[in-house]
Scaffold this motif. Sequence first.
Motif, mmCIF file in Angstrom:
data_model
loop_
_atom_site.group_PDB
_atom_site.id
_atom_site.type_symbol
_atom_site.label_atom_id
_atom_site.label_comp_id
_atom_site.label_asym_id
_atom_site.label_seq_id
_atom_site.Cartn_x
_atom_site.Cartn_y
_atom_site.Cartn_z
ATOM 1 N N PRO A 179 0.834 -1.211 0.000
ATOM 2 C CA PRO A 179 0.000 0.000 0.000
ATOM 3 C C PRO A 179 0.860 1.250 0.000
ATOM 4 O O PRO A 179 1.954 1.273 0.577
ATOM 5 C CB PRO A 179 -0.808 -0.131 1.298
ATOM 6 C CG PRO A 179 -0.775 -1.592 1.636
ATOM 7 C CD PRO A 179 0.545 -2.093 1.154
ATOM 8 N N SER A 180 0.365 2.296 -0.629
ATOM 9 C CA SER A 180 1.126 3.542 -0.702
ATOM 10 C C SER A 180 1.439 4.086 0.690
ATOM 11 O O SER A 180 2.482 4.710 0.896
ATOM 12 C CB SER A 180 0.355 4.588 -1.521
ATOM 13 O OG SER A 180 -0.912 4.844 -0.930
ATOM 14 N N ALA A 181 0.552 3.842 1.656
ATOM 15 C CA ALA A 181 0.776 4.346 3.009
ATOM 16 C C ALA A 181 2.050 3.777 3.620
ATOM 17 O O ALA A 181 2.635 4.384 4.517
ATOM 18 C CB ALA A 181 -0.422 4.007 3.892
ATOM 19 N N ARG A 182 2.489 2.622 3.157
ATOM 20 C CA ARG A 182 3.687 1.984 3.717
ATOM 21 C C ARG A 182 4.975 2.588 3.166
ATOM 22 O O ARG A 182 6.005 2.586 3.843
ATOM 23 C CB ARG A 182 3.656 0.482 3.429
ATOM 24 C CG ARG A 182 4.827 -0.297 4.000
ATOM 25 C CD ARG A 182 4.641 -1.782 3.794
ATOM 26 N NE ARG A 182 5.770 -2.555 4.248
ATOM 27 C CZ ARG A 182 5.958 -2.953 5.506
ATOM 28 N NH1 ARG A 182 5.062 -2.635 6.425
ATOM 29 N NH2 ARG A 182 7.018 -3.663 5.854
ATOM 30 N N ALA A 183 4.937 3.096 1.934
ATOM 31 C CA ALA A 183 6.193 3.497 1.286
ATOM 32 C C ALA A 183 6.214 4.925 0.757
ATOM 33 O O ALA A 183 7.284 5.482 0.525
ATOM 34 C CB ALA A 183 6.494 2.536 0.138
ATOM 35 N N LYS A 184 5.070 5.530 0.550
ATOM 36 C CA LYS A 184 5.021 6.837 -0.112
ATOM 37 C C LYS A 184 5.846 7.886 0.616
ATOM 38 O O LYS A 184 6.536 8.705 -0.003
ATOM 39 C CB LYS A 184 3.571 7.304 -0.244
ATOM 40 C CG LYS A 184 3.403 8.574 -1.048
ATOM 41 C CD LYS A 184 1.922 8.910 -1.227
ATOM 42 C CE LYS A 184 1.747 10.149 -2.077
ATOM 43 N NZ LYS A 184 0.306 10.462 -2.268
ATOM 44 N N GLY A 185 5.781 7.886 1.942
ATOM 45 C CA GLY A 185 6.501 8.893 2.714
ATOM 46 C C GLY A 185 8.003 8.831 2.537
ATOM 47 O O GLY A 185 8.702 9.835 2.739
ATOM 48 N N LYS A 186 8.532 7.692 2.142
ATOM 49 C CA LYS A 186 9.976 7.545 1.965
ATOM 50 C C LYS A 186 10.460 8.258 0.698
ATOM 51 O O LYS A 186 11.657 8.449 0.504
ATOM 52 C CB LYS A 186 10.335 6.056 1.921
ATOM 53 C CG LYS A 186 9.885 5.301 3.161
ATOM 54 C CD LYS A 186 10.236 3.839 3.107
ATOM 55 C CE LYS A 186 9.651 3.082 4.293
ATOM 56 N NZ LYS A 186 10.109 3.609 5.599
ATOM 57 N N PHE A 187 9.520 8.640 -0.162
ATOM 58 C CA PHE A 187 9.863 9.354 -1.394
ATOM 59 C C PHE A 187 9.302 10.780 -1.394
ATOM 60 O O PHE A 187 9.161 11.385 -2.456
ATOM 61 C CB PHE A 187 9.292 8.603 -2.601
ATOM 62 C CG PHE A 187 9.835 7.217 -2.796
ATOM 63 C CD1 PHE A 187 10.975 6.993 -3.567
ATOM 64 C CD2 PHE A 187 9.213 6.124 -2.214
ATOM 65 C CE1 PHE A 187 11.476 5.711 -3.755
ATOM 66 C CE2 PHE A 187 9.694 4.833 -2.399
ATOM 67 C CZ PHE A 187 10.834 4.632 -3.167
ATOM 68 N N SER A 188 8.968 11.295 -0.223
ATOM 69 C CA SER A 188 8.229 12.557 -0.144
ATOM 70 C C SER A 188 9.100 13.809 -0.146
ATOM 71 O O SER A 188 8.574 14.926 -0.158
ATOM 72 C CB SER A 188 7.353 12.558 1.117
ATOM 73 O OG SER A 188 8.143 12.446 2.288
ATOM 74 N N LYS A 189 10.416 13.664 -0.129
ATOM 75 C CA LYS A 189 11.282 14.836 -0.067
ATOM 76 C C LYS A 189 11.107 15.727 -1.288
ATOM 77 O O LYS A 189 11.185 16.952 -1.206
ATOM 78 C CB LYS A 189 12.740 14.393 0.059
ATOM 79 C CG LYS A 189 13.712 15.549 0.229
ATOM 80 C CD LYS A 189 15.147 15.049 0.415
ATOM 81 C CE LYS A 189 16.116 16.205 0.591
ATOM 82 N NZ LYS A 189 17.509 15.738 0.775
ATOM 83 N N THR A 190 10.895 15.123 -2.444
ATOM 84 C CA THR A 190 10.748 15.840 -3.711
ATOM 85 C C THR A 190 9.664 15.141 -4.532
ATOM 86 O O THR A 190 9.412 13.956 -4.355
ATOM 87 C CB THR A 190 12.077 15.835 -4.501
ATOM 88 O OG1 THR A 190 13.082 16.502 -3.723
ATOM 89 C CG2 THR A 190 11.949 16.547 -5.844
ATOM 90 N N ASP A 191 9.055 15.878 -5.431
ATOM 91 C CA ASP A 191 8.108 15.268 -6.372
ATOM 92 C C ASP A 191 8.926 14.598 -7.476
ATOM 93 O O ASP A 191 9.041 15.097 -8.592
ATOM 94 C CB ASP A 191 7.175 16.339 -6.950
ATOM 95 C CG ASP A 191 6.166 15.748 -7.929
ATOM 96 O OD1 ASP A 191 6.032 14.505 -7.985
ATOM 97 O OD2 ASP A 191 5.512 16.544 -8.636
ATOM 98 N N TYR A 192 9.496 13.439 -7.136
ATOM 99 C CA TYR A 192 10.411 12.775 -8.059
ATOM 100 C C TYR A 192 9.729 12.400 -9.376
ATOM 101 O O TYR A 192 10.299 12.601 -10.459
ATOM 102 C CB TYR A 192 10.995 11.521 -7.397
ATOM 103 C CG TYR A 192 11.896 11.810 -6.222
ATOM 104 C CD1 TYR A 192 13.187 12.294 -6.412
ATOM 105 C CD2 TYR A 192 11.458 11.605 -4.919
ATOM 106 C CE1 TYR A 192 14.024 12.562 -5.337
ATOM 107 C CE2 TYR A 192 12.283 11.876 -3.832
ATOM 108 C CZ TYR A 192 13.566 12.354 -4.046
ATOM 109 O OH TYR A 192 14.387 12.628 -2.978
ATOM 110 N N CYS A 193 8.530 11.861 -9.294
ATOM 111 C CA CYS A 193 7.841 11.440 -10.512
ATOM 112 C C CYS A 193 7.491 12.634 -11.386
ATOM 113 O O CYS A 193 7.723 12.633 -12.596
ATOM 114 C CB CYS A 193 6.578 10.661 -10.158
ATOM 115 S SG CYS A 193 6.889 9.084 -9.330
#
Length: 214
Positions: A179-193
């Motif tokens: 689920p996004s709730a498990r991993a999304k925050g680990k990529f939240s520093k920048t809008d990488y996508c």
Amino acid sequence: MHAIERMSAAGDRPGRIARLALAAAVAASSAPAFSQAPAPADPPISAWVMGTTVYRGKSKGQRYILHASVIVPGNPQNPGGAAAFGVDDAGNVTFIGRTEYQPTQSLSTVRRKFETPKPPMTGEQAPRYLMVCSWPVDDAHKANGAVTTGFGERDDSATSISKDGTLQESLNVKWTSVPSARAKGKFSKTDYCGEVARTGKSSAPLWLLPGKET
């Protein structure tokens, strides 16, 4: 007489109120229940690394490839672009690669050949989490719509390493959708996508070394 009727009516009022309340409760209990619509599921991903380090012979060297896909909801048939990112146990985000254009967006895929600074590769060198992104593109390969993201976690129980004596060593690593709730925050520093979708480049460092074409 009228006074007696009024007294009787007044005396029966609590009973009538109780009967009305009971009827309302029965009606409510027999009414059909409206269940809450389930929340939409996160887009699933499929990702793996396969490769071999050869120590002897004509094919001496490394041959590793990473494949990462995200299934875009709605099965869109328009062209799309894609990108993939990883994060290690220390929280470092790296850019794995991108696909500028593919004919249909429904299964957006990033494939990349790579090498390690010092072979052989181990499962621990692979990112703990992956984020795979997809977006629609126009005829000029420019992003023109919302970005879809899916997330995966490395499945260490599925990692396999096989050795052929002292000649070569093969590795297989897989990621499982989470689920996004498990991993999304680990990529939240920048809008990488969004960054890659808009510019074609990433501010995150490249993961490992580009692989040689074979």
